[in-house]
Design a protein around this motif. Structure first.
Motif, PDB file in Angstrom:
ATOM      1  N   HIS A  94       0.854  -1.190   0.000  1.00  0.00           N
ATOM      2  CA  HIS A  94       0.000   0.000   0.000  1.00  0.00           C
ATOM      3  C   HIS A  94       0.885   1.233   0.000  1.00  0.00           C
ATOM      4  N   PHE A  95       0.339   2.343  -0.487  1.00  0.00           N
ATOM      5  CA  PHE A  95       1.124   3.574  -0.490  1.00  0.00           C
ATOM      6  C   PHE A  95       0.201   4.778  -0.594  1.00  0.00           C
ATOM      7  N   LEU A  96       0.580   5.838   0.092  1.00  0.00           N
ATOM      8  CA  LEU A  96      -0.096   7.129   0.031  1.00  0.00           C
ATOM      9  C   LEU A  96       0.904   8.104  -0.551  1.00  0.00           C
ATOM     10  N   LEU A  97       0.631   8.600  -1.759  1.00  0.00           N
ATOM     11  CA  LEU A  97       1.632   9.379  -2.479  1.00  0.00           C
ATOM     12  C   LEU A  97       1.140  10.784  -2.803  1.00  0.00           C
ATOM     13  N   PRO A  98       1.847  11.805  -2.313  1.00  0.00           N
ATOM     14  CA  PRO A  98       1.528  13.180  -2.692  1.00  0.00           C
ATOM     15  C   PRO A  98       2.262  13.575  -3.972  1.00  0.00           C
ATOM     16  N   MET A  99       1.583  14.312  -4.825  1.00  0.00           N
ATOM     17  CA  MET A  99       2.203  14.873  -6.035  1.00  0.00           C
ATOM     18  C   MET A  99       1.645  16.283  -6.184  1.00  0.00           C
ATOM     19  N   ASP A 100       2.333  17.241  -5.608  1.00  0.00           N
ATOM     20  CA  ASP A 100       1.847  18.619  -5.551  1.00  0.00           C
ATOM     21  C   ASP A 100       0.447  18.653  -4.924  1.00  0.00           C
ATOM     22  N   GLU A 101      -0.574  19.085  -5.676  1.00  0.00           N
ATOM     23  CA  GLU A 101      -1.925  19.180  -5.122  1.00  0.00           C
ATOM     24  C   GLU A 101      -2.660  17.844  -5.078  1.00  0.00           C
ATOM     25  N   THR A 102      -2.066  16.820  -5.664  1.00  0.00           N
ATOM     26  CA  THR A 102      -2.721  15.511  -5.796  1.00  0.00           C
ATOM     27  C   THR A 102      -2.268  14.563  -4.690  1.00  0.00           C
ATOM     28  N   LEU A 103      -3.214  13.742  -4.219  1.00  0.00           N
ATOM     29  CA  LEU A 103      -2.899  12.717  -3.235  1.00  0.00           C
ATOM     30  C   LEU A 103      -3.521  11.397  -3.694  1.00  0.00           C
ATOM     31  N   ALA A 104      -2.665  10.413  -3.975  1.00  0.00           N
ATOM     32  CA  ALA A 104      -3.108   9.097  -4.453  1.00  0.00           C
ATOM     33  C   ALA A 104      -2.932   8.065  -3.357  1.00  0.00           C
ATOM     34  N   GLN A 105      -3.923   7.201  -3.234  1.00  0.00           N
ATOM     35  CA  GLN A 105      -3.887   6.110  -2.257  1.00  0.00           C
ATOM     36  C   GLN A 105      -4.093   4.798  -3.009  1.00  0.00           C
ATOM     37  N   THR A 106      -3.160   3.875  -2.834  1.00  0.00           N
ATOM     38  CA  THR A 106      -3.306   2.570  -3.486  1.00  0.00           C
ATOM     39  C   THR A 106      -3.046   1.454  -2.489  1.00  0.00           C
ATOM     40  N   ALA A 107      -3.710   0.330  -2.733  1.00  0.00           N
ATOM     41  CA  ALA A 107      -3.499  -0.886  -1.943  1.00  0.00           C
ATOM     42  C   ALA A 107      -3.606  -2.069  -2.886  1.00  0.00           C
ATOM     43  N   LEU A 108      -2.754  -3.071  -2.676  1.00  0.00           N
ATOM     44  CA  LEU A 108      -2.644  -4.184  -3.609  1.00  0.00           C
ATOM     45  C   LEU A 108      -2.439  -5.487  -2.859  1.00  0.00           C
ATOM     46  N   ASP A 109      -3.027  -6.554  -3.401  1.00  0.00           N
ATOM     47  CA  ASP A 109      -2.869  -7.899  -2.843  1.00  0.00           C
ATOM     48  C   ASP A 109      -2.686  -8.870  -3.993  1.00  0.00           C
ATOM     49  N   PHE A 110      -1.542  -9.553  -4.043  1.00  0.00           N
ATOM     50  CA  PHE A 110      -1.337 -10.598  -5.052  1.00  0.00           C
ATOM     51  C   PHE A 110      -2.024 -11.874  -4.564  1.00  0.00           C
ATOM     52  N   SER A 111      -3.331 -11.827  -4.541  1.00  0.00           N
ATOM     53  CA  SER A 111      -4.185 -12.832  -3.906  1.00  0.00           C
ATOM     54  C   SER A 111      -4.540 -14.008  -4.808  1.00  0.00           C
ATOM     55  N   GLY A 112      -4.357 -13.836  -6.114  1.00  0.00           N
ATOM     56  CA  GLY A 112      -4.848 -14.848  -7.045  1.00  0.00           C
ATOM     57  C   GLY A 112      -6.288 -14.608  -7.458  1.00  0.00           C
ATOM     58  N   ARG A 113      -6.886 -13.525  -6.939  1.00  0.00           N
ATOM     59  CA  ARG A 113      -8.271 -13.171  -7.271  1.00  0.00           C
ATOM     60  C   ARG A 113      -8.279 -11.771  -7.872  1.00  0.00           C
ATOM     61  N   PRO A 114      -8.500 -11.658  -9.185  1.00  0.00           N
ATOM     62  CA  PRO A 114      -8.449 -10.338  -9.820  1.00  0.00           C
ATOM     63  C   PRO A 114      -9.659  -9.466  -9.470  1.00  0.00           C
ATOM     64  N   TYR A 115      -9.369  -8.248  -9.019  1.00  0.00           N
ATOM     65  CA  TYR A 115     -10.434  -7.282  -8.762  1.00  0.00           C
ATOM     66  C   TYR A 115      -9.816  -5.888  -8.747  1.00  0.00           C
ATOM     67  N   LEU A 116     -10.430  -4.979  -9.488  1.00  0.00           N
ATOM     68  CA  LEU A 116      -9.958  -3.596  -9.552  1.00  0.00           C
ATOM     69  C   LEU A 116     -11.031  -2.663  -9.020  1.00  0.00           C
ATOM     70  N   VAL A 117     -10.648  -1.823  -8.071  1.00  0.00           N
ATOM     71  CA  VAL A 117     -11.474  -0.703  -7.621  1.00  0.00           C
ATOM     72  C   VAL A 117     -10.705   0.551  -8.013  1.00  0.00           C
ATOM     73  N   TYR A 118     -11.311   1.387  -8.846  1.00  0.00           N
ATOM     74  CA  TYR A 118     -10.597   2.500  -9.467  1.00  0.00           C
ATOM     75  C   TYR A 118     -11.452   3.764  -9.362  1.00  0.00           C
ATOM     76  N   HIS A 119     -11.080   4.641  -8.466  1.00  0.00           N
ATOM     77  CA  HIS A 119     -11.781   5.916  -8.285  1.00  0.00           C
ATOM     78  C   HIS A 119     -10.792   7.039  -8.583  1.00  0.00           C
TER      79      HIS A 119
END
Length: 195
Positions: A94-119
């Motif tokens: 997981h990571f919380l990344l600032p890029m100037d005015e932008t803030l991105a939050q991602t989390a990942l699991d190599f679970s063997g079960r594909p699923y994307l949540v993309y906002h």
């Protein structure tokens, strides 16, 4: 044991040659024919510390859709092959990344079960001739072929370029955490015994 993969993917729309080293130094040699996409993938390799060699010839006379989506599919396939049975990896990242005015939050699991949540809302549809909607297609292709679970959220953002860059960097950092070897993890990181 080397955690590497070589993928060749040839369709009527794209021809892709890709090699990947999960235990690399962030070296990249990338040519997709789409300058902005190359920029995002170079950022991705630098922040994930994977080595990626990628040569793509796609039907750019149509648009960039097939090229971007198929690179996602090929990259995900390479990750799946290079990770093998996933023995000893952290699995989650997981990571919380600032890029100037932008803030991105991602989390990942190599679970063997594909699923994307993309906002990821973009304030404009394109930068130059690159359609920001293609980033979703790229990550969907990656998720499906790598069989991972990926959540991508933009918590704050105003500039389309910054949003795209924050997404690629944050996912890269999440992947770096997930694929690194855990010295305390002796087997496969699952109570099921398989991922």
């Amino acid at each position: 044991m080397a955690r590497t993969a070589k993928i060749t993917r040839n369709t009527k729309e794209t021809k892709i040659a890709l090699s990947l080293n999960l235990d690399g130094e962030g070296k990249a040699k990338i040519s997709t024919g789409i300058g902005f996409f190359d920029h995002m993938l170079n950022l991705f390799t630098a922040h994930s510390l994977i080595d990626l060699m990628l040569d793509v010839h796609g039907d750019l006379e149509v648009d960039g859709h097939h090229t971007v989506e198929d690179v996602g599919i090929a990259l995900g396939t390479a990750f799946k092959e290079a990770l093998g049975d996933k023995k000893g990896i952290h699995r989650y990242g997981h990571f919380l990344l600032p890029m100037d005015e932008t803030l991105a939050q991602t989390a990942l699991d190599f679970s063997g079960r594909p699923y994307l949540v993309y906002h990821v809302p973009f304030p404009v549809p394109t930068t130059g001739n690159f359609d920001f909607d293609l980033i979703n297609e790229f990550w969907q292709g990656f998720v499906n072929s790598s069989s991972c679970n990926l959540h991508v959220n933009i918590l704050q953002g105003g500039n389309g370029h910054h949003i795209a860059e924050a997404v690629f960097k944050s996912v890269a950092r999440s992947i770096r955490m997930a694929v690194e070897m855990d010295p305390r993890q002796k087997g496969i990181p699952s109570t099921k015994g398989v991922l």
